[in-house]
Design a protein around this motif. Structure first.
Motif: not given
Length: 200
Positions: A77-91
């Protein structure tokens, strides 16, 4: 390995009577990091790949489903990230996210624009009890833990550079600027780290 610039080494081989250039891949912050000042650590992070994902109109939910199935994380979502170290999706701005880790699955190609950004960014990790105080000197964002929690991210100015800041731990931040600004980023962070350490 992701590269930011190239080091050229010349050598002679038996088959070649003239010098032959060997290109050696260097990371954006090669020779600049790591740095520790007081209790604050600054290190380079080199994701295997970085892909900008921009869902086509009306495809946001489908992109999130395929991203989760292939990479284990939802579209942020806006201003959020998902996943964790090594595999992350960043808004990464309106309607877009930056996937860090393995290259984006091609199953997304028919419902989203995919752009390889692997060589475009310098990525560093700032960690320590006073990390938020260091960044407060460079970014116009309230980064206190009660406001900017783990998984929160912002596209914002970092010193005089446009960048991205993501809280990746209780006392840790991932900071990104354009690759060409790597040396300036490290310089400005080191200056702020020294100032905060001196006050402590």
């Amino acid at each position: 390995m992701r590269s930011a610039r190239w080091s050229i080494r010349y050598s002679l081989t038996r088959k070649e009577p003239v010098p032959v250039a060997d290109l050696i891949a260097l990371t954006p912050c090669d020779g600049l990091l790591p740095v520790t000042i007081g209790s604050i650590n600054l290190t380079e992070d080199v994701p295997e790949a970085m892909t900008l994902i921009a869902p086509y109109a009306g495809q946001e939910e489908a992109v999130s489903e395929r991203l989760e199935a292939a990479h284990g994380m939802a579209f942020p979502a806006a201003n959020r990230s998902t996943g964790k170290a090594g595999a992350r999706a960043i808004w990464f701005g309106q309607g877009a996210a930056l996937l860090q880790g393995s290259a984006a699955t091609q199953e997304l190609a028919d419902i989203a624009a995919l752009t390889d950004q692997s060589d475009a960014w310098a990525v560093v990790r700032l960690e320590g009890k006073s990390a938020a105080e260091v960044l407060a000197r460079l970014a116009p964002v309230d980064l206190r833990s009660q406001v900017f929690k783990r998984g929160h991210t912002a596209r914002c100015e970092v010193s005089h550079m446009m960048g991205s800041i993501t809280r990746v731990g209780p006392e840790a931040f991932q900071i990104m600027v354009f690759r060409s600004m790597a040396r300036t980023l490290v310089h400005d962070l080191k200056t702020a780290m020294a100032a905060v350490d001196a006050r402590g």
